[in-house]
Design an enzyme around this catalytic site. Structure first.
Site, PDB file in Angstrom:
ATOM      1  N   ASN A 152       0.807  -1.236   0.000  1.00  0.00           N
ATOM      2  CA  ASN A 152       0.000   0.000   0.000  1.00  0.00           C
ATOM      3  C   ASN A 152       0.838   1.283   0.000  1.00  0.00           C
ATOM      4  O   ASN A 152       0.413   2.280  -0.565  1.00  0.00           O
ATOM      5  CB  ASN A 152      -1.020  -0.012   1.146  1.00  0.00           C
ATOM      6  CG  ASN A 152      -0.388   0.019   2.506  1.00  0.00           C
ATOM      7  OD1 ASN A 152       0.737  -0.449   2.702  1.00  0.00           O
ATOM      8  ND2 ASN A 152      -1.106   0.560   3.468  1.00  0.00           N
ATOM      9  N   GLU A 250       4.347  -4.335  12.315  1.00  0.00           N
ATOM     10  CA  GLU A 250       3.397  -3.238  12.059  1.00  0.00           C
ATOM     11  C   GLU A 250       2.246  -3.866  11.279  1.00  0.00           C
ATOM     12  O   GLU A 250       2.376  -4.150  10.091  1.00  0.00           O
ATOM     13  CB  GLU A 250       4.052  -2.122  11.238  1.00  0.00           C
ATOM     14  CG  GLU A 250       5.268  -1.475  11.888  1.00  0.00           C
ATOM     15  CD  GLU A 250       4.968  -0.693  13.157  1.00  0.00           C
ATOM     16  OE1 GLU A 250       3.779  -0.453  13.452  1.00  0.00           O
ATOM     17  OE2 GLU A 250       5.922  -0.365  13.870  1.00  0.00           O
ATOM     18  N   CYS A 284      -3.305   1.458   6.492  1.00  0.00           N
ATOM     19  CA  CYS A 284      -3.429   0.789   7.800  1.00  0.00           C
ATOM     20  C   CYS A 284      -4.098   1.721   8.795  1.00  0.00           C
ATOM     21  O   CYS A 284      -4.823   1.288   9.666  1.00  0.00           O
ATOM     22  CB  CYS A 284      -2.062   0.341   8.290  1.00  0.00           C
ATOM     23  SG  CYS A 284      -0.860   1.661   8.198  1.00  0.00           S
ATOM     24  N   GLU A 462       8.296   2.474  14.438  1.00  0.00           N
ATOM     25  CA  GLU A 462       9.043   3.026  13.310  1.00  0.00           C
ATOM     26  C   GLU A 462       9.200   4.518  13.614  1.00  0.00           C
ATOM     27  O   GLU A 462       8.344   5.114  14.263  1.00  0.00           O
ATOM     28  CB  GLU A 462       8.246   2.938  12.003  1.00  0.00           C
ATOM     29  CG  GLU A 462       7.716   1.569  11.662  1.00  0.00           C
ATOM     30  CD  GLU A 462       8.533   0.868  10.599  1.00  0.00           C
ATOM     31  OE1 GLU A 462       9.742   1.151  10.462  1.00  0.00           O
ATOM     32  OE2 GLU A 462       7.940   0.022   9.913  1.00  0.00           O
TER      33      GLU A 462
HETATM   34  P1  NAD Z   1       0.630  -8.970   3.340  1.00  0.00           P
HETATM   35  O1  NAD Z   1       0.741  -9.387   4.773  1.00  0.00           O
HETATM   36  O2  NAD Z   1      -0.133  -9.798   2.416  1.00  0.00           O
HETATM   37  O3  NAD Z   1       2.095  -8.825   2.695  1.00  0.00           O
HETATM   38  C1  NAD Z   1       3.087  -8.024   3.303  1.00  0.00           C
HETATM   39  C2  NAD Z   1       4.451  -8.506   2.854  1.00  0.00           C
HETATM   40  O4  NAD Z   1       4.666  -9.821   3.367  1.00  0.00           O
HETATM   41  C3  NAD Z   1       4.626  -8.594   1.339  1.00  0.00           C
HETATM   42  O5  NAD Z   1       5.944  -8.213   1.006  1.00  0.00           O
HETATM   43  C4  NAD Z   1       4.428 -10.079   1.076  1.00  0.00           C
HETATM   44  O6  NAD Z   1       5.082 -10.533  -0.087  1.00  0.00           O
HETATM   45  C5  NAD Z   1       5.092 -10.664   2.310  1.00  0.00           C
HETATM   46  N1  NAD Z   1       4.700 -12.040   2.615  1.00  0.00           N
HETATM   47  C6  NAD Z   1       3.533 -12.676   2.332  1.00  0.00           C
HETATM   48  N2  NAD Z   1       3.583 -13.954   2.817  1.00  0.00           N
HETATM   49  C7  NAD Z   1       4.792 -14.095   3.417  1.00  0.00           C
HETATM   50  C8  NAD Z   1       5.433 -15.155   4.107  1.00  0.00           C
HETATM   51  N3  NAD Z   1       4.837 -16.330   4.284  1.00  0.00           N
HETATM   52  N4  NAD Z   1       6.681 -14.961   4.574  1.00  0.00           N
HETATM   53  C9  NAD Z   1       7.312 -13.773   4.425  1.00  0.00           C
HETATM   54  N5  NAD Z   1       6.756 -12.720   3.778  1.00  0.00           N
HETATM   55  C10 NAD Z   1       5.509 -12.878   3.294  1.00  0.00           C
HETATM   56  O7  NAD Z   1       0.113  -7.452   3.411  1.00  0.00           O
HETATM   57  P2  NAD Z   1      -0.310  -6.548   2.188  1.00  0.00           P
HETATM   58  O8  NAD Z   1      -1.584  -7.102   1.658  1.00  0.00           O
HETATM   59  O9  NAD Z   1       0.853  -6.323   1.297  1.00  0.00           O
HETATM   60  O10 NAD Z   1      -0.589  -5.137   2.921  1.00  0.00           O
HETATM   61  C11 NAD Z   1      -1.766  -4.833   3.558  1.00  0.00           C
HETATM   62  C12 NAD Z   1      -1.672  -5.052   5.060  1.00  0.00           C
HETATM   63  O11 NAD Z   1      -0.576  -4.317   5.589  1.00  0.00           O
HETATM   64  C13 NAD Z   1      -2.893  -4.541   5.796  1.00  0.00           C
HETATM   65  O12 NAD Z   1      -3.266  -5.469   6.767  1.00  0.00           O
HETATM   66  C14 NAD Z   1      -2.395  -3.251   6.457  1.00  0.00           C
HETATM   67  O13 NAD Z   1      -3.102  -2.861   7.600  1.00  0.00           O
HETATM   68  C15 NAD Z   1      -0.985  -3.614   6.751  1.00  0.00           C
HETATM   69  N6  NAD Z   1      -0.200  -2.395   6.922  1.00  0.00           N
HETATM   70  C16 NAD Z   1       0.163  -2.019   8.181  1.00  0.00           C
HETATM   71  C17 NAD Z   1       0.874  -0.839   8.374  1.00  0.00           C
HETATM   72  C18 NAD Z   1       1.284  -0.397   9.753  1.00  0.00           C
HETATM   73  O14 NAD Z   1       2.092   0.513   9.849  1.00  0.00           O
HETATM   74  N7  NAD Z   1       0.770  -0.991  10.811  1.00  0.00           N
HETATM   75  C19 NAD Z   1       1.219  -0.048   7.280  1.00  0.00           C
HETATM   76  C20 NAD Z   1       0.831  -0.460   6.005  1.00  0.00           C
HETATM   77  C21 NAD Z   1       0.117  -1.645   5.834  1.00  0.00           C
END
Ligand code: NAD
Length: 495
Positions: A152, A250, A284, A462
């Site tokens: 995102n 996060e 998020c 962060e």
């Molecule tokens: P996601 O969890 O699907 O993916 C995040 C990252 O993890 C990607 O790089 C993905 O390739 C990797 N990944 C997926 N499976 C993995 C595994 N088994 N092992 C290691 N890495 C793996 O999240 P998304 O769909 O990319 O992003 C949306 C989510 O991120 C939402 O839940 C949002 O709330 C969260 N988010 C949180 C913050 C925060 O600061 N708290 C900020 C931005 C987004």
């Protein structure tokens, strides 16, 4: 010809046989190919980062040199800002106004900020302890840090993690989401040109489930910094537990905005629209639950719905676009499923809830901004993160019930309070169970302030000094100061 984006390992750009098409979510068209790392490239990245930390120059460089290299990265980002903003918008669907004025300059600022601050954060401390000893507390880098980033805010979140981890002297392996790797792979060129030593930064585009365990469980990795969903966060914690690593998580959010009856309705509505619909609600910290005091509720809802209906949907490269497409068709299907479930549970859709029509929109993953009312805390849509342009509006009578509604969540990332009575709002902020509370504003992230969630929104920070110190470890070095160098331990066996 479709451009190919290579990986960056040990100071070299690496094209792999395994490649993936990268789509523009505004059009559904292929805009680039990206190399994908297999376990072989993961192994190379792990050994490169480990070697760079144990035997390479980066952790040993004089702090002033580290500072100047980090500043060169900031300069490189600013020199390429227009291209990076266009690429980020093409890859994510985020309107160009957002990437031009927020994501890219703020990423450059992150490198600048930490370059100017980290030396003061690294202050060592001498502590006098009993028995004639003295201890030096030394802040050290942790070692090899794996940085995993969501789709995102690909460039901005990568920059938050990378700038801080590097400033602390770590070597890193950075993994963007395989949906949005382009600007991060482009950053590899900027880092290379800045002249960072080989292996200090390794960037691999890879499918998370395929390489996650190899990357996150490996003994050569000292720390994981993850931003993403709770589901994947839990998996990563399982991997990291195999060899016990420091982690920052996060994770998701279901943030609430509390709007009190004394505020100016236009200000509150305009701000609430941004807080819910920027980046198509794929934030998020999206204020996906808005609660309005009953005296203001009807006027607020009428105005909010009227304005939500006229937000201009369009392709991300059009400067007039106010809302771009969602990241993918599968994300859009997930959003639709949540709305359907909310309907069957008795909620009322006040506007949106549909795929929009229009020639310009038909091939992208667009979705209308959606406002839902009559939602109850037990409903799925009240409790779970939708991650799309969907906002719930409810009402409250007094401060106590407002706090209860806001805190009724497994998440605790951020909240907003809107009131003219600042002392009252500041008191109320203490009762909100979230890592950030914005009063009469939304979405202000300052590099000086640590950011991170409570409860299931994760742990660790962060940004700010606290965010920087996450990437360091404290060593205490104890030196005996007794006269004639005869410490107590000398007499233990009576010799
Ligand atoms: P996601 O969890 O699907 O993916 C995040 C990252 O993890 C990607 O790089 C993905 O390739 C990797 N990944 C997926 N499976 C993995 C595994 N088994 N092992 C290691 N890495 C793996 O999240 P998304 O769909 O990319 O992003 C949306 C989510 O991120 C939402 O839940 C949002 O709330 C969260 N988010 C949180 C913050 C925060 O600061 N708290 C900020 C931005 C987004």
């Amino acid at each position: 010809m479709t451009p190919l984006y290579p990986l960056y390992i040990n100071g070299k750009f690496m094209e792999t046989k395994d490649r993936q098409n990268i789509l523009n979510p505004s059009t559904g068209k292929v805009i680039a190919e990206a190399s994908i790392a297999s376990l072989k490239e993961v192994e190379l990245a792990l050994s490169s980062a480990r070697f760079a930390f144990d035997k390479g120059d980066w952790p040993k460089l004089a702090l002033s040199e580290r500072r100047s290299l980090i500043l060169k990265v900031a300069r490189g980002i600013l020199d390429n800002a227009g291209e990076l903003a266009a690429l980020e918008s093409a890859n994510t669907g985020k309107p160009i106004k957002e990437t031009t004025f927020m994501d890219i300059p703020s990423a450059a600022k992150t490198f600048e900020y930490i370059a100017g601050s980290f030396e003061s954060f690294l202050n060592s401390e001498i502590v006098n302890v009993p028995e004639g000893s003295q201890a030096a507390l030394r802040r050290e880098p942790r070692g090899v840090v794996v940085l995993i980033v969501p789709w995102n805010y690909p460039f901005l979140i990568a920059s938050w993690k990378l700038a801080f981890a590097l400033a602390a002297g770590n070597s890193v392996i950075l993994k963007p989401s395989s949906l949005t790797p382009l600007t991060t792979l482009k950053l590899a060129g900027i880092i290379h040109d800045a002249g960072l030593p080989a292996g200090a930064v390794n960037i691999i585009n890879a499918s998370g489930p395929k390489v996650g365990e190899a990357l996150c469980a490996d003994k050569r990795v000292d720390m994981l910094s993850f931003t993403g969903s709770n589901e994947v966060g839990r998996q990563i914690l399982e991997y990291s537990s195999q060899n016990v690593k420091k982690s920052i998580m996060e994770l998701g959010g279901k943030s609430a905005s509390l709007i009190f009856g004394d505020v100016d309705v236009d200000t509150a509505v305009n701000s609430a629209l941004c807080s819910a619909f920027l980046n198509q609600g794929q934030m998020c910290t999206a204020m996906s639950r808005i609660f309005v005091q009953d005296s203001l509720y009807d006027r607020f809802v009428a105005s909010f719905v009227k304005k939500a209906k006229v937000l201009k949907l369009g392709p991300s490269d059009n400067p007039e676009t106010q809302m771009g497409p969602l990241i993918s068709d599968s994300q859009r299907k997930k959003v639709i499923a949540y709305i359907e479930k909310a309907r069957t549970e008795g909620a009322k859709v006040l506007c949106g809830g549909k795929i929009p029509s229009g020639a310009e929109l038909k091939n992208g993953y667009f979705f209308e901004p959606t406002v839902i009312a009559e939602v109850k805390p037990q409903m799925h849509i009240f409790r779970e993160e939708v991650f799309g342009p969907v906002v719930l509006i409810g009402k409250f009578t007094d401060a106590d019930s407002a706090v209860e509604l806001a805190n009724f969540s497994d998440f605790g990332l951020a909240s907003c309070i809107w009131s003219k009575d600042i002392p009252f709002a500041e008191q109320l902020a203490k009762q909100l169970n979230s890592g950030t509370v914005w009063i009469n504003t939304y979405g202000m992230f300052y590099h000086q302030l640590p950011y991170g969630g409570f409860k299931q929104s994760g742990f660790g920070k962060e940004l700010g000094q606290a965010g920087f110190l996450e990437y360091t470890r404290i060593k205490n070095i104890i030196t005996d100061q007794s006269a004639e160098g005869r410490p107590l331990v000398n007499y233990w066996y009576g010799f």
